[in-house]
Enzyme design. Structure first.
Site, mmCIF file in Angstrom:
data_model
loop_
_atom_site.group_PDB
_atom_site.id
_atom_site.type_symbol
_atom_site.label_atom_id
_atom_site.label_comp_id
_atom_site.label_asym_id
_atom_site.label_seq_id
_atom_site.Cartn_x
_atom_site.Cartn_y
_atom_site.Cartn_z
ATOM 1 C CB SER A 186 -3.200 4.971 -3.316
ATOM 2 O OG SER A 186 -4.139 5.973 -3.653
ATOM 3 C CE LYS A 191 -2.098 8.629 -4.734
ATOM 4 N NZ LYS A 191 -1.382 8.614 -6.102
ATOM 5 C CE LYS A 234 -6.120 8.644 -5.399
ATOM 6 N NZ LYS A 234 -5.561 9.014 -6.456
ATOM 7 C CG ASP A 268 -3.272 12.269 -6.462
ATOM 8 O OD1 ASP A 268 -3.395 13.055 -7.061
ATOM 9 O OD2 ASP A 268 -3.356 11.005 -6.648
ATOM 10 C CD GLU A 326 0.096 11.540 -7.272
ATOM 11 O OE1 GLU A 326 0.061 10.789 -6.445
ATOM 12 O OE2 GLU A 326 -0.361 10.982 -8.521
ATOM 13 C CG ASP A 348 -1.098 10.741 -11.783
ATOM 14 O OD1 ASP A 348 -0.924 10.513 -13.233
ATOM 15 O OD2 ASP A 348 -1.913 10.194 -11.140
ATOM 16 C CE LYS A 387 -1.294 6.706 -11.844
ATOM 17 N NZ LYS A 387 -2.679 7.707 -11.783
ATOM 18 N N GLY A 433 -0.672 3.785 -10.173
ATOM 19 C CA GLY A 433 -1.693 2.645 -10.621
ATOM 20 C C GLY A 433 -2.840 3.131 -10.872
HETATM 21 MG MG MG Z 1 -2.407 10.599 -8.882
#
Ligand code: MG
Length: 369
Positions: free
Chosen positions: A135, A161, A163, A188, A213, A238, A262, A290
């Site tokens: 990520s 991934k 952000k 995400d 996400e 999430d 998670k 995570g």
């Molecule tokens: Mg997330």
């Protein structure tokens, strides 16, 4: 097994590099390591809470307070034969899943060590290694983002991934697709999007993303369902799914086609496994997310991700992605094929280094019967 003592230990560790999402930036890692002792063995869990109420309403201070004043009295001196018993014992405490999860996971480790079995086996895991993705937080420039993605792909990571936030989304995806066209890629939003901005999310649809996400707020299942009807890219939840009943709502509304599990978010491994089992039965792919965990939380996540429903790359990177030096030995290492081995020794399967714990501790309290 009877719980003879509980230790709470607040850690502060430098991160290898700062981590920035749509809503917050973390320069250093904070957490509380929980140690349960019983039958001359130690079980470890990690309260993977941030300094402030960003990912969750829980904070380092609130978690310590809830652990010390409410959770520890319900656990100390009590006998637990199965990890699931602690979920019932803590059911009277509303919310505070990250705090609860730390003690629940420490009990899984302790009971697995008591039976001399690896945690993954106790959970019903079937894989000997898990597929690792990485990520990447929000970078200052497109070039920095692409360089970082390239570096991680060279190391072997199997999925990138990134952000995103409103105004920093389509351009970043285009940058990666131009330079690294075949990369398994997902984004995400960490809840930063207003439903009025669905149009910019729909513009991501042609880029063959694995998923989008959590674009909308943590408490908004309906807008995620509306977006899923608009686009063919799977929506992944999430923050929105903190319990089995949240999952049932998401399934009933068709709010997601993929789920990020998670353990910290859902109160531990017992509920994680229940959520996994429902998703497996519904053929909904899951993966393990995570919260910048140390080797303790990472070990729990690796064990969970060995279950058969974890068919997508996980946000479980090697220790060195986040820390110059972890608090466990051996550290989690990425193999050239982009996987991480599931430990085969009893419990979490890694040794927690007392010396490293001492170095990183800023607060310690031990409760004894
Ligand atoms: Mg997330």
């Amino acid at each position: 097994m009877k719980i003879d003592s509980v230790e709470l230990r607040q850690l502060r560790m430098p991160l290898a590099s700062a981590f920035e999402t749509s809503g917050w930036r973390e320069e250093e890692k904070t957490c509380i390591i929980v140690t349960l002792k019983g039958d001359s063995k130690s079980g470890f869990g990690e309260c993977a809470v941030s300094q402030g109420p960003w990912y969750s309403y829980e904070t380092l201070t609130s978690a310590w307070h809830v652990l010390e004043d409410y959770i520890v009295p319900l656990v100390l001196g009590k006998v637990f034969r199965k990890p699931s018993e602690i979920v019932g014992a803590l059911a009277g405490i509303r919310g505070h899943n990250i705090a609860k999860a730390s003690v629940e996971m420490a009990l899984w480790d302790l009971l697995a060590k008591g039976e001399s079995v690896p945690l993954s086996k106790m959970l019903g895991g079937t894989s000997h290694s898990i597929v690792s993705g990485v990520s990447i937080g929000i970078q200052k420039t497109r070039e920095q983002l692409v360089d970082m993605a390239e570096k991680f792909l060279e190391q072997g990571y199997r999925r990138i991934k990134i952000k995103i936030k409103p105004g920093r989304d389509v351009d970043l995806v285009i940058a990666i697709r131009e330079e690294l066209p075949d990369t398994p890629l997902m984004v995400d939003g960490n809840g930063a999007y207003d439903p009025k901005e669905s149009g910019s999310l729909a513009r991501l649809d042609p880029f063959e993303l694995l998923m989008i996400e959590q674009p909308f707020a943590w408490d908004d299942m309906v807008e995620h369902a509306r977006l899923q009807r608009m686009i063919r890219t799977p929506v992944c939840l999430d923050e929105s799914v903190a319990s089995l009943s949240d999952l049932e709502s998401a399934l009933a509304l068709d709010s997601c086609r993929v789920l990020n599990i998670k353990p910290a978010r859902v109160g531990g491994l017992t509920v994680s496994k229940m959520i996994h089992d429902v998703c497996l039965g519904r053929r909904m792919p899951v993966w393990c997310g995570g919260l910048l965990e140390t080797g303790v939380g990472r070990a729990h996540n690796v064990a969970l991700a060995s279950l058969p429903g974890f068919v997508m790359p996980n946000d479980i990177s090697a220790s060195n992605r986040y820390f110059k030096e972890d608090i466990v030995e051996p550290e989690f290492r990425l193999k050239p094929d982009g996987t991480i081995d599931v430990p085969s020794r009893p419990g979490i399967g890694v040794e927690v280094l007392e010396e490293r714990l001492e170095e990183c501790s800023e607060r310690v309290k031990v409760f004894k019967t």
